[in-house]
Design a protein around this motif. Structure first.
Motif, mmCIF file in Angstrom:
data_model
loop_
_atom_site.group_PDB
_atom_site.id
_atom_site.type_symbol
_atom_site.label_atom_id
_atom_site.label_comp_id
_atom_site.label_asym_id
_atom_site.label_seq_id
_atom_site.Cartn_x
_atom_site.Cartn_y
_atom_site.Cartn_z
ATOM 1 N N ARG A 172 -5.819 -11.120 2.926
ATOM 2 C CA ARG A 172 -6.893 -10.264 2.387
ATOM 3 C C ARG A 172 -7.307 -9.212 3.409
ATOM 4 N N GLU A 173 -7.415 -9.642 4.679
ATOM 5 C CA GLU A 173 -7.779 -8.694 5.749
ATOM 6 C C GLU A 173 -6.785 -7.554 5.857
ATOM 7 N N ARG A 174 -5.552 -7.808 5.463
ATOM 8 C CA ARG A 174 -4.495 -6.793 5.542
ATOM 9 C C ARG A 174 -4.300 -6.061 4.228
ATOM 10 N N ASP A 175 -5.181 -6.319 3.242
ATOM 11 C CA ASP A 175 -5.071 -5.677 1.925
ATOM 12 C C ASP A 175 -3.753 -5.970 1.221
ATOM 13 N N ILE A 176 -3.230 -7.165 1.426
ATOM 14 C CA ILE A 176 -2.003 -7.564 0.737
ATOM 15 C C ILE A 176 -2.389 -8.082 -0.652
ATOM 16 N N PRO A 177 -1.863 -7.478 -1.724
ATOM 17 C CA PRO A 177 -2.235 -7.928 -3.074
ATOM 18 C C PRO A 177 -1.703 -9.327 -3.369
ATOM 19 N N ILE A 178 -2.308 -9.955 -4.383
ATOM 20 C CA ILE A 178 -1.870 -11.285 -4.810
ATOM 21 C C ILE A 178 -1.474 -11.282 -6.284
ATOM 22 N N CYS A 179 -0.645 -12.271 -6.645
ATOM 23 C CA CYS A 179 -0.446 -12.624 -8.041
ATOM 24 C C CYS A 179 -0.397 -14.147 -8.116
ATOM 25 N N PHE A 180 -0.207 -14.672 -9.322
ATOM 26 C CA PHE A 180 -0.299 -16.118 -9.541
ATOM 27 C C PHE A 180 1.021 -16.646 -10.094
ATOM 28 N N GLY A 181 1.456 -17.807 -9.583
ATOM 29 C CA GLY A 181 2.695 -18.393 -10.080
ATOM 30 C C GLY A 181 2.615 -19.910 -10.100
ATOM 31 N N SER A 182 3.083 -20.496 -11.193
ATOM 32 C CA SER A 182 3.087 -21.967 -11.290
ATOM 33 C C SER A 182 4.358 -22.564 -10.699
ATOM 34 N N ASP A 183 5.413 -21.732 -10.552
ATOM 35 C CA ASP A 183 6.731 -22.259 -10.171
ATOM 36 C C ASP A 183 7.154 -23.362 -11.147
ATOM 37 N N GLY A 230 12.934 -4.998 2.707
ATOM 38 C CA GLY A 230 12.438 -4.146 1.631
ATOM 39 C C GLY A 230 13.043 -4.461 0.274
ATOM 40 N N PHE A 231 13.690 -5.606 0.145
ATOM 41 C CA PHE A 231 14.380 -5.938 -1.110
ATOM 42 C C PHE A 231 13.436 -6.466 -2.189
ATOM 43 N N TYR A 232 12.287 -7.008 -1.793
ATOM 44 C CA TYR A 232 11.515 -7.881 -2.698
ATOM 45 C C TYR A 232 10.106 -7.327 -2.956
ATOM 46 N N ASP A 233 9.495 -7.783 -4.071
ATOM 47 C CA ASP A 233 8.140 -7.359 -4.420
ATOM 48 C C ASP A 233 7.080 -8.346 -3.942
ATOM 49 N N VAL A 234 7.368 -9.641 -4.043
ATOM 50 C CA VAL A 234 6.360 -10.685 -3.820
ATOM 51 C C VAL A 234 6.961 -11.780 -2.941
ATOM 52 N N VAL A 235 6.201 -12.255 -1.972
ATOM 53 C CA VAL A 235 6.636 -13.409 -1.172
ATOM 54 C C VAL A 235 6.386 -14.689 -1.963
ATOM 55 N N GLY A 236 7.411 -15.488 -2.148
ATOM 56 C CA GLY A 236 7.274 -16.762 -2.856
ATOM 57 C C GLY A 236 6.772 -17.862 -1.933
ATOM 58 N N HIS A 237 5.907 -18.724 -2.472
ATOM 59 C CA HIS A 237 5.409 -19.935 -1.774
ATOM 60 C C HIS A 237 5.406 -19.785 -0.252
ATOM 61 N N LEU A 238 4.451 -18.972 0.224
ATOM 62 C CA LEU A 238 4.490 -18.459 1.601
ATOM 63 C C LEU A 238 4.563 -19.539 2.675
ATOM 64 N N ASP A 239 3.713 -20.554 2.608
ATOM 65 C CA ASP A 239 3.760 -21.604 3.648
ATOM 66 C C ASP A 239 4.361 -22.907 3.105
ATOM 67 N N ALA A 276 3.324 -4.142 5.866
ATOM 68 C CA ALA A 276 4.054 -2.904 6.140
ATOM 69 C C ALA A 276 5.112 -2.631 5.083
ATOM 70 N N ALA A 277 5.663 -3.698 4.500
ATOM 71 C CA ALA A 277 6.693 -3.547 3.473
ATOM 72 C C ALA A 277 6.083 -3.251 2.100
ATOM 73 N N GLY A 278 4.745 -3.278 2.001
ATOM 74 C CA GLY A 278 4.096 -3.016 0.722
ATOM 75 C C GLY A 278 4.257 -4.138 -0.279
ATOM 76 N N MET A 279 4.513 -5.352 0.223
ATOM 77 C CA MET A 279 4.711 -6.484 -0.678
ATOM 78 C C MET A 279 3.395 -7.154 -1.028
ATOM 79 N N ALA A 280 3.416 -7.921 -2.111
ATOM 80 C CA ALA A 280 2.327 -8.820 -2.473
ATOM 81 C C ALA A 280 2.742 -10.241 -2.115
ATOM 82 N N ILE A 281 1.794 -11.174 -2.210
ATOM 83 C CA ILE A 281 2.119 -12.599 -2.083
ATOM 84 C C ILE A 281 1.618 -13.315 -3.339
ATOM 85 N N GLU A 282 2.189 -14.477 -3.606
ATOM 86 C CA GLU A 282 1.727 -15.229 -4.774
ATOM 87 C C GLU A 282 0.861 -16.412 -4.347
ATOM 88 N N LEU A 283 -0.067 -16.773 -5.213
ATOM 89 C CA LEU A 283 -0.735 -18.073 -5.119
ATOM 90 C C LEU A 283 0.093 -19.016 -5.978
#
Ligand code: ZN
Ligand code: FE
Ligand code: FE
Ligand code: ZN
Length: 265
Positions: free
Chosen positions: A214-225, A148-157, A184-191
Motif C-alpha cells: 500500500r505504501e508503494r501504491d501497488i494495486p490489489i485484486c482478489f483471487g480464490s485460487d 515485465g511479462f505479468y500483470d499480477v503477482v500470484g500468492h506473494l508470500d 517499478a514494473a507497474g504490477m498489481a498483487i492479489e489477495l
C-alpha cells in the motif's frame, strides 16, 4: 462481492470442474466477474504434472472465448497463471504477447528443482535454512517483476504455506526489495485466499506485506485460487477486511491486460 481473478479448471490435471461449473458457482454466489487463470502449458517440459499439455491449450482458449462471448453474468475473463523460472524467458514473453489474455498472473512454484509449495515435497522445509530459502524466493520474485511479462503477482508470500516463517524483520527486508521492483514494473498483487485453506491459515500476502505494498501504491485484486467450483470467491469477506486494514480503498479491474481501479464497497 469482488471479482475472482484466480480460477483453475480440470484441464491442469489437479483441479476439478469444467469452466461452466465455475461460472455457475460464481453466478450462484453473486460474484460479478471471474477470470480463468489455469496453469500455463510449458513447451520446454517444465513441471508437466501441474499443467495442461501444449496441445490442450487450444481447447482452453476456445472454451474461454466461447464463455466470454456467450455468458453475460458473471462477466467471464480469460487469463493464465504463468510461472516465472530461470529460462522461461526464451518463449514466455513472446507467447504471452501473442495471446489475447485479459490478465496474466505471475507465480513462482519452484526454487531450483524443488516444488517448495507442493505437500509431497514439504518435508524438505525441515532440512533447509528457512530465512535463506525465503531470500532466494524473494530474489526470484524480483526477477519475475523485472521481466515485465505479468500483470499480477500470484500468492506473494506462498513460502509461508507450511508455516516455515523467518523473523518478521527479515521478511520485511526481503519483501521491501521485491515490492520496489513490483511497483517499478507497474504490477498489481492479489489477495489470495487459498492460504486460509492451508496449514498457515492466512491470506497471501500477510497484513504486514500488504501494508508495505500500500505504501508503494501497488494495486490489489482478489483471487480464490479455486481448484474446485465450490471454492469460487472463498472467504472474500476476510480478504476485503484485510484490504481495508492495510488502507486500500480500490481494487484493480482488468480487460485485455489494461487495468483500471474501482472503489471497494
Ligand atoms: Zn494448481
Ligand atoms: Fe500458483
Ligand atoms: Fe493458481
Ligand atoms: Zn496458484
Amino acid at each position: 462481492m469482488q471479482a475472482d481473478y484466480h480460477v483453475h479448471t480440470a484441464l491442469c490435471g489437479h483441479a476439478e470442474g469444467e469452466m461452466a461449473e465455475y461460472v455457475d458457482a460464481a453466478r450462484a454466489r453473486g460474484v460479478p466477474e471471474i477470470c480463468f487463470t489455469d496453469h500455463m502449458p510449458a513447451p520446454d517440459g517444465y513441471d508437466p504434472r501441474h499443467r495442461m499439455r501444449p496441445d490442450q491449450y487450444p481447447l482452453y482458449r476456445q472454451a474461454g472465448a466461447d464463455l466470454r462471448r456467450s455468458i453475460t453474468a458473471p462477466t467471464v475473463l480469460f487469463g493464465i497463471e504463468a510461472d516465472y523460472y530461470p529460462g522461461c524467458e526464451a518463449y514466455l514473453g513472446r507467447w504471452l504477447k501473442e495471446e489475447a489474455f485479459d490478465l496474466v498472473i505471475g507465480s513462482i512454484h519452484y526454487i531450483r528443482n524443488w516444488d517448495f509449495e507442493n505437500p509431497a515435497e514439504s518435508a524438505v522445509w525441515n532440512t533447509v535454512d528457512v530465512t535463506e530459502t525465503w531470500r532466494e524466493y524473494f530474489r526470484l520474485l524480483g526477477r519475475l517483476a523485472d521481466t515485465g511479462f505479468y500483470d499480477v503477482v500470484g500468492h506473494l508470500d506462498i513460502t509461508k504455506k507450511f508455516k516455515h516463517i523467518p523473523p518478521e524483520n527479515n521478511v520485511a527486508d526481503m519483501a521491501a526489495r521485491a515490492l520496489d521492483r513490483i511497483a517499478a514494473a507497474g504490477m498489481a498483487i492479489e489477495l489470495n485466499t487459498s492460504g486460509l485453506r492451508r496449514a498457515v491459515e492466512e491470506i497471501y500476502p500477510s497484513l504486514h506485506i500488504l501494508k508495505m505494498a500500500r505504501e508503494r501504491d501497488i494495486p490489489i485484486c482478489f483471487g480464490s485460487d479455486a481448484h474446485l467450483p465450490d471454492e469460487i470467491a472463498y472467504a472474500f469477506d476476510q480478504a476485503l477486511d484485510l484490504a481495508r486494514q492495510a488502507g486500500y480503498t480500490h481494487t484493480a479491474r482488468y480487460r485485455r491486460r489494461r487495468r483500471d481501479l474501482v472503489p471497494l464497497p
